[in-house]
Design a protein around this motif. Structure first.
Motif, PDB file in Angstrom:
ATOM      1  N   SER A 207       0.826  -1.210   0.000  1.00 20.78           N
ATOM      2  CA  SER A 207       0.000   0.000   0.000  1.00 20.78           C
ATOM      3  C   SER A 207       0.860   1.260   0.000  1.00 20.78           C
ATOM      4  CB  SER A 207      -0.947  -0.008   1.210  1.00 20.78           C
ATOM      5  OG  SER A 207      -0.217   0.134   2.416  1.00 20.78           O
ATOM      6  N   ARG A 265      -1.906   6.078 -15.035  1.00 26.81           N
ATOM      7  CA  ARG A 265      -2.709   7.039 -14.263  1.00 26.81           C
ATOM      8  C   ARG A 265      -3.632   7.848 -15.173  1.00 26.81           C
ATOM      9  NH1 ARG A 265       1.960   7.272 -10.904  1.00 26.81           N
ATOM     10  NH2 ARG A 265       2.898   8.930 -12.151  1.00 26.81           N
ATOM     11  N   VAL A 268      -7.206   6.444 -15.644  1.00 24.81           N
ATOM     12  CA  VAL A 268      -8.110   6.315 -14.505  1.00 24.81           C
ATOM     13  C   VAL A 268      -9.547   6.637 -14.866  1.00 24.81           C
ATOM     14  CG1 VAL A 268      -8.713   7.322 -12.276  1.00 24.81           C
ATOM     15  CG2 VAL A 268      -6.374   6.618 -12.711  1.00 24.81           C
ATOM     16  N   THR A 269      -9.763   7.708 -15.576  1.00 26.33           N
ATOM     17  CA  THR A 269     -11.140   8.149 -15.856  1.00 26.33           C
ATOM     18  C   THR A 269     -11.661   7.654 -17.203  1.00 26.33           C
ATOM     19  OG1 THR A 269     -10.321  10.230 -16.784  1.00 26.33           O
ATOM     20  CG2 THR A 269     -10.864  10.209 -14.433  1.00 26.33           C
ATOM     21  N   ALA A 293     -11.076   1.608  -0.943  1.00 30.32           N
ATOM     22  CA  ALA A 293     -10.720   2.984  -1.278  1.00 30.32           C
ATOM     23  C   ALA A 293      -9.799   3.028  -2.494  1.00 30.32           C
ATOM     24  CB  ALA A 293     -10.053   3.658  -0.078  1.00 30.32           C
ATOM     25  N   ALA A 294      -8.842   2.090  -2.564  1.00 26.60           N
ATOM     26  CA  ALA A 294      -7.940   2.027  -3.716  1.00 26.60           C
ATOM     27  C   ALA A 294      -8.719   1.720  -4.995  1.00 26.60           C
ATOM     28  CB  ALA A 294      -6.867   0.962  -3.474  1.00 26.60           C
ATOM     29  N   ALA A 296     -11.823   2.502  -5.590  1.00 29.30           N
ATOM     30  CA  ALA A 296     -12.571   3.708  -5.957  1.00 29.30           C
ATOM     31  C   ALA A 296     -11.666   4.722  -6.640  1.00 29.30           C
ATOM     32  CB  ALA A 296     -13.209   4.314  -4.716  1.00 29.30           C
ATOM     33  N   ARG A 297     -10.422   4.863  -6.158  1.00 29.69           N
ATOM     34  CA  ARG A 297      -9.486   5.818  -6.769  1.00 29.69           C
ATOM     35  C   ARG A 297      -9.157   5.431  -8.203  1.00 29.69           C
ATOM     36  NH1 ARG A 297      -7.092   5.573  -1.602  1.00 29.69           N
ATOM     37  NH2 ARG A 297      -5.511   4.115  -2.339  1.00 29.69           N
ATOM     38  N   ALA A 298      -9.173   4.136  -8.492  1.00 32.04           N
ATOM     39  CA  ALA A 298      -8.880   3.660  -9.847  1.00 32.04           C
ATOM     40  C   ALA A 298     -10.127   3.606 -10.715  1.00 32.04           C
ATOM     41  CB  ALA A 298      -8.237   2.278  -9.783  1.00 32.04           C
ATOM     42  N   HIS A 299     -11.245   4.131 -10.189  1.00 33.16           N
ATOM     43  CA  HIS A 299     -12.512   4.166 -10.923  1.00 33.16           C
ATOM     44  C   HIS A 299     -12.963   2.764 -11.332  1.00 33.16           C
ATOM     45  CE1 HIS A 299     -13.250   8.607 -11.862  1.00 33.16           C
ATOM     46  NE2 HIS A 299     -12.272   8.565 -10.978  1.00 33.16           N
ATOM     47  N   GLN A 334     -16.916   3.658   0.582  1.00 28.46           N
ATOM     48  CA  GLN A 334     -15.810   4.121  -0.263  1.00 28.46           C
ATOM     49  C   GLN A 334     -16.185   4.123  -1.738  1.00 28.46           C
ATOM     50  OE1 GLN A 334     -12.927   5.222   1.023  1.00 28.46           O
ATOM     51  NE2 GLN A 334     -13.644   4.758   3.110  1.00 28.46           N
TER      52      GLN A 334
END
Length: 604
Positions: A207, A265, A268-269, A293-294, A296-299, A334
């Motif tokens: 992490s 990166r 991601v979106t 949470a990870a 969710a950050r990576a969509h 998350q």
């Protein structure tokens, strides 16, 4: 003259546990070494004093663990800090206390020897469990025992926070106590001779983005303090006192990886869609709030597999309904409205909890496990279902039952859900009455009867790790049987195609999880077989998305047709390899190893 000039270079092979490349100076950590313990017989009048020393050590150790828990919680979050709460629960475990006190009072052993013997016995019990996640909990027992012994022997605990910046920590085993001092600015990389990919220190290193190589045989003897070291967490190699040419190659690789990470990166979106416009569902496999949470950050499109075992593993007893409710709700929150598929507790046979004793079975891999076990212990299942249903009132949540053996078992599981709904309804507790309930296809029986199961289920999830193991009758955790565990076996491909066709015929969703799903080398083949939903580790999400966006579903279908027509593993591999384009990392590894051999290295 540098160490690299005066000493021969060496390469140690291991297992990549946390990806990345790092360079630094070696520090040998003795946290996993055995401690020399004094051993003597006590006089009757000495026993009370020894017991008092033990109680004092327990209190002081718990205080120290509380301090570290607070530090890690502030830096990394509650999920990573949970390891220290788990160790506190071990300190309070009446079994450990009883074993130590009994050896002192009845055996008249000094408390250090009594503690050492009790810890050895508990560690042996954990290591006898076949499941790697549970087996690695032996490190927690060892860590707690070492902390107590240090208190009793008036020795300082190992604290990596005191190490110089840029250190590469080398140890026999990465005990959880390392977690409190880990930080990418100080600790560049970790190397260990033992341990597993689900060990607490490894999870935290992953992490934090700290490259880690485990199973590095002889690392603590081949590497000396202050040796320059390159840790390759991509290929699982450690270069000791590397030559200038190898160092230059790795400088180029680090730059290449940095560029690749930046390119990922930027994805991601972007949608996970093939070049000809076919959308692929891409969800995450998670085990705690930090993983969610990870994801969710990576969509990610959601969580395709929430492994609930972790919440039970870190507790000294079965978590209550309220405790489970809070854990599951925190993870679901998350995702901000995206679905979380919660797999009910998958225990039994070789996957055990210390506080849930089960009979020893002659053939654990074919014993009572998963849904079968839970149906024999309805109080455990009922508590978990109530907690999950309560979460469904405010979050998108589905239920998944593991290790289903056929339609009868799944219908019984669905009835258990209905019973839990009725109990909540009677007390006025809100829940989603239309919550989806799925069957996990991991056994040959479930795969063969997929057409019947998909009729009764709202969705299917194919657990490829166990499915391959049972189809090919090979233990996936055994190094001796590793050559027989082959995901590209024609039987595996035929069964996957059958399951997907069964789900498609009933217009029911089917998702694929396991090592196959997260391996980009298999992505085109899976899409060609008809897979339209994958669930992978959070760290694999962006790479799989990148690969999907380079593919054409029509070409993937033609690849799958050729693979399905093949009769041998070798033929399938040849067909798949012909379509595979080596990536920069693979190309670099070949070049680095070639150069290593040119310079007189042994090679792998």
């Amino acid at each position: 003259m540098t160490a690299a000039d005066s000493e021969p270079a060496e390469m140690i092979l291991g297992l990549a546990a946390a990806t990345g490349i790092a360079r630094g100076q070696a520090v040998i950590c003795h946290c996993g070494d055995n401690v020399a313990v004094p051993r003597r017989l006590l006089g009757e009048d000495e026993v009370p004093g020894e017991l008092q020393r033990f109680e004092t050590a327990l209190r002081e150790t718990e205080g120290h663990l509380r301090t570290m828990e607070t530090e890690v919680r502030a830096r990394c979050g509650a999920a990573d800090a949970a390891v220290f709460d788990a160790q506190i629960q071990m300190l309070r475990d009446p079994l450990l206390r009883h074993e130590v006190i009994g050896r002192c009072t009845k055996g008249k052993l000094n408390v250090e020897a009594a503690l050492s013997d009790a810890v050895d016995e508990l560690m042996a019990a954990f290591r006898a469990i076949d499941d790697p996640v549970f087996r690695e909990r032996a490190a927690d027992v060892q860590d707690v025992g070492r902390r107590l012994l240090n208190r009793l022997l008036a020795r300082e605990d190992t604290d990596v926070r005191s190490l110089p910046a840029g250190s590469v920590v080398v140890a026999r085993e990465l005990l959880p106590s390392l977690a409190a001092g880990l930080g990418p600015n100080r600790i560049r990389a970790l190397v260990a001779e033992r341990g597993g990919t689900t060990a607490h220190a490894v999870i935290l290193a992953r992490s934090l983005g700290i490259p880690t190589v485990i199973h590095a045989d002889g690392a603590t003897t081949k590497i000396r303090p202050h040796d320059p070291v390159i840790v390759d967490g991509v290929a699982g190699r450690v270069f000791v006192r590397p030559s200038e040419s190898v160092s230059r190659e790795y400088e180029r690789l680090q730059a290449s990886l940095a560029n690749r990470d930046q390119a990922l990166r930027e994805l991601v979106t972007l949608p996970t869609v093939t070049q000809d416009g076919v959308a692929i569902g891409l969800s995450a496999n998670v085990g705690n709030v930090a993983d969610a949470a990870a994801a969710a950050r990576a969509h990610a499109d959601g969580v395709g597999l929430y492994r609930t075992e972790f919440a039970f593993l870190v507790n000294a007893g079965f978590p209550t309904e309220e405790e489970q409710f809070q854990i599951y709700r925190s993870a679901a929150a998350q995702l901000k409205g995206r679905e979380m598929v919660l797999r009910v507790l998958d225990l039994g046979s070789d996957k055990l909890l210390p506080y849930f004793p089960l009979p020893i079975e002659a053939n654990p891999s074919l014993g009572r496990r998963g849904t079968r076990l839970l149906m024999r212990h309805p109080e455990i299942l009922r508590t978990q279902l109530r907690a999950a249903l309560r979460v469904s009132a405010t979050h998108a949540l589905s239920l998944l039952f593991p290790m289903i053996g056929g339609l009868d078992e799944f219908l019984a599981a669905r009835q258990a859900v209905e019973d839990a709904k009725a109990a909540l309804r009677a007390t006025g507790q809100p829940f989603d009455p239309a919550i989806r309930v799925g069957a996990m296809i991991e056994t040959p029986a479930a795969a063969i009867t997929a057409r019947a199961l998909v009729w009764a289920a709202d969705f299917l999830s194919v657990g490829t790790n166990d499915l391959v193991q049972y189809l090919l009758t090979t233990d996936r955790t055994s190094s001796e049987m590793a050559g027989y565990y082959e995901p590209l076996h024609p039987a595996v491909l035929q069964v996957l195609k059958h399951i997907i066709e069964a789900a498609t015929a009933e217009a029911k969703p089917v998702s694929l999880c396991g090592e196959i799903a997260g391996n980009p080398a298999y992505t085109e083949l899976l899409l060609g077989l008809g897979v339209r939903s994958l669930s992978v580790a959070p760290t694999e999400l962006l790479e799989i998305r990148r690969v999907v966006r380079t593919l054409d579903s029509r070409e993937a279908s033609r690849l799958a047709e050729r693979a399905l027509a093949a009769g041998t593993i070798a033929e399938v591999k040849t067909i798949v390899a012909a379509k595979r384009v080596p990536n920069d990392e693979a190309t670099f590894q070949r070049r680095a190893l070639q150069r290593w051999r040119w310079e007189g290295g042994a090679g792998p």
